[in-house]
Design a protein around this motif. Structure first.
Motif, PDB file in Angstrom:
ATOM      1  N   UNK A  81      20.311  32.471  10.683  1.00 11.02           N
ATOM      2  CA  UNK A  81      19.718  31.329  11.375  1.00 11.02           C
ATOM      3  C   UNK A  81      19.545  31.576  12.863  1.00 11.02           C
ATOM      4  N   UNK A  82      18.627  30.804  13.435  1.00  9.47           N
ATOM      5  CA  UNK A  82      18.366  30.858  14.874  1.00  9.47           C
ATOM      6  C   UNK A  82      17.726  29.546  15.296  1.00  9.47           C
ATOM      7  N   UNK A  83      17.913  29.194  16.547  1.00 10.22           N
ATOM      8  CA  UNK A  83      17.197  28.054  17.128  1.00 10.22           C
ATOM      9  C   UNK A  83      15.758  28.517  17.304  1.00 10.22           C
ATOM     10  N   UNK A  84      14.810  27.723  16.793  1.00  9.97           N
ATOM     11  CA  UNK A  84      13.398  28.112  16.835  1.00  9.97           C
ATOM     12  C   UNK A  84      12.571  27.009  17.488  1.00  9.97           C
ATOM     13  N   UNK A  85      11.374  27.359  17.969  1.00 13.14           N
ATOM     14  CA  UNK A  85      10.493  26.339  18.534  1.00 13.14           C
ATOM     15  C   UNK A  85      10.184  25.267  17.491  1.00 13.14           C
ATOM     16  N   UNK A  86      10.007  24.042  17.938  1.00 13.98           N
ATOM     17  CA  UNK A  86       9.757  22.906  17.053  1.00 13.98           C
ATOM     18  C   UNK A  86       8.687  23.151  16.020  1.00 13.98           C
ATOM     19  N   UNK A  87       9.041  22.912  14.769  1.00 11.62           N
ATOM     20  CA  UNK A  87       8.087  23.001  13.678  1.00 11.62           C
ATOM     21  C   UNK A  87       7.842  24.394  13.123  1.00 11.62           C
ATOM     22  N   UNK A  88       8.394  25.425  13.737  1.00  7.13           N
ATOM     23  CA  UNK A  88       8.133  26.778  13.230  1.00  7.13           C
ATOM     24  C   UNK A  88       8.867  27.013  11.916  1.00  7.13           C
ATOM     25  N   UNK A  89       8.132  27.571  10.970  1.00 11.89           N
ATOM     26  CA  UNK A  89       8.683  27.994   9.672  1.00 11.89           C
ATOM     27  C   UNK A  89       8.086  29.350   9.348  1.00 11.89           C
ATOM     28  N   UNK A  90       8.814  30.182   8.608  1.00 14.47           N
ATOM     29  CA  UNK A  90       8.236  31.480   8.245  1.00 14.47           C
ATOM     30  C   UNK A  90       7.057  31.290   7.294  1.00 14.47           C
ATOM     31  N   UNK A  91       6.102  32.180   7.399  1.00 13.14           N
ATOM     32  CA  UNK A  91       4.931  32.163   6.523  1.00 13.14           C
ATOM     33  C   UNK A  91       5.346  32.694   5.154  1.00 13.14           C
ATOM     34  N   UNK A  92       5.407  31.812   4.178  1.00 10.04           N
ATOM     35  CA  UNK A  92       5.855  32.213   2.840  1.00 10.04           C
ATOM     36  C   UNK A  92       4.801  33.015   2.084  1.00 10.04           C
ATOM     37  N   UNK A  93       3.644  33.213   2.693  1.00  8.76           N
ATOM     38  CA  UNK A  93       2.616  34.082   2.113  1.00  8.76           C
ATOM     39  C   UNK A  93       2.611  35.462   2.770  1.00  8.76           C
ATOM     40  N   UNK A  94       3.513  35.671   3.719  1.00  5.97           N
ATOM     41  CA  UNK A  94       3.541  36.947   4.443  1.00  5.97           C
ATOM     42  C   UNK A  94       4.171  38.054   3.600  1.00  5.97           C
ATOM     43  N   UNK A  95       3.920  39.286   4.023  1.00  7.64           N
ATOM     44  CA  UNK A  95       4.499  40.440   3.338  1.00  7.64           C
ATOM     45  C   UNK A  95       6.026  40.397   3.405  1.00  7.64           C
ATOM     46  N   UNK A  96       6.563  40.064   4.583  1.00  7.45           N
ATOM     47  CA  UNK A  96       8.013  40.006   4.750  1.00  7.45           C
ATOM     48  C   UNK A  96       8.675  39.024   3.804  1.00  7.45           C
ATOM     49  N   UNK A  97       8.083  37.842   3.662  1.00  7.27           N
ATOM     50  CA  UNK A  97       8.654  36.838   2.759  1.00  7.27           C
ATOM     51  C   UNK A  97       8.533  37.286   1.307  1.00  7.27           C
ATOM     52  N   UNK A  98       7.430  37.926   0.966  1.00  2.51           N
ATOM     53  CA  UNK A  98       7.237  38.427  -0.395  1.00  2.51           C
ATOM     54  C   UNK A  98       8.298  39.471  -0.736  1.00  2.51           C
ATOM     55  N   UNK A  99       8.557  40.374   0.189  1.00  2.00           N
ATOM     56  CA  UNK A  99       9.603  41.387  -0.009  1.00  2.00           C
ATOM     57  C   UNK A  99      10.951  40.701  -0.164  1.00  2.00           C
ATOM     58  N   UNK A 100      11.230  39.795   0.730  1.00  2.00           N
ATOM     59  CA  UNK A 100      12.507  39.074   0.711  1.00  2.00           C
ATOM     60  C   UNK A 100      12.762  38.405  -0.633  1.00  2.00           C
ATOM     61  N   UNK A 101      11.810  37.661  -1.130  1.00  4.44           N
ATOM     62  CA  UNK A 101      12.007  36.919  -2.385  1.00  4.44           C
ATOM     63  C   UNK A 101      12.030  37.819  -3.609  1.00  4.44           C
ATOM     64  N   UNK A 102      11.419  38.983  -3.510  1.00  2.00           N
ATOM     65  CA  UNK A 102      11.415  39.907  -4.646  1.00  2.00           C
ATOM     66  C   UNK A 102      12.759  40.610  -4.828  1.00  2.00           C
ATOM     67  N   UNK A 103      13.562  40.650  -3.784  1.00  2.00           N
ATOM     68  CA  UNK A 103      14.787  41.440  -3.809  1.00  2.00           C
ATOM     69  C   UNK A 103      16.057  40.660  -4.133  1.00  2.00           C
ATOM     70  N   UNK A 104      15.992  39.344  -4.094  1.00  3.62           N
ATOM     71  CA  UNK A 104      17.190  38.533  -4.321  1.00  3.62           C
ATOM     72  C   UNK A 104      16.931  37.486  -5.387  1.00  3.62           C
ATOM     73  N   UNK A 105      18.000  36.896  -5.844  1.00  3.31           N
ATOM     74  CA  UNK A 105      17.922  35.862  -6.866  1.00  3.31           C
ATOM     75  C   UNK A 105      17.207  34.615  -6.356  1.00  3.31           C
TER      76      UNK A 105
END
Length: 130
Positions: A81-105
């Motif tokens: 976790x980190x303090x982030x600018x208001x309203x920012x969320x990771x792009x769940x269509x990005x390559x990074x998120x795709x890799x992340x979700x493919x590797x864990x339960x």
């Protein structure tokens, strides 16, 4: 699991700088190895934690990245976790998120009071089939 046989929690606070990403990656690898994850599952979890941290780094408004590792065998959960600018969320269509979700339960992102937390969970037995 701790030496007392109970669930354990490890907390880590690092500068939000890519030079320090190896620290949470090393911690999760050590915890997974101590809790009967296979070598492949350990590598997957390391990469997932690396991706979660990498998504947060450029947005960490206060320059700090927090990681909480919850060990409750056979499950290992990491909250980055980190303090982030208001309203920012990771792009769940990005390559990074795709890799992340493919590797864990499971993987999820949630913002509470300006702090974005990315939570990843893996189970030793389930990770062998991923």
């Amino acid at each position: 699991m701790s030496s007392t046989g109970r669930a354990a929690e490890v907390r880590l606070s690092i500068p939000a700088d890519s030079a320090y990403i190896a620290v949470p990656r090393s911690v999760v690898g050590n915890l997974a190895a101590r809790n009967d994850f296979t070598l492949d599952a350990i590598d997957d979890l390391r990469i997932a934690v690396d991706e979660a941290c990498a998504l947060l780094l450029p947005e960490a408004a206060d320059g700090v990245l927090e990681c909480v590792f919850e060990v409750d065998p056979p499950q290992l959960t990491v909250h980055a976790s980190a303090v982030v600018p208001g309203g920012w969320m990771p792009d769940t269509d990005s390559f990074g998120w795709t890799v992340l979700t493919a590797l864990v339960e499971s993987a999820a992102a949630e913002t509470v009071d300006g702090r974005l937390t990315i939570t990843v969970t893996a189970t030793a037995t389930a990770s062998e089939t991923l």
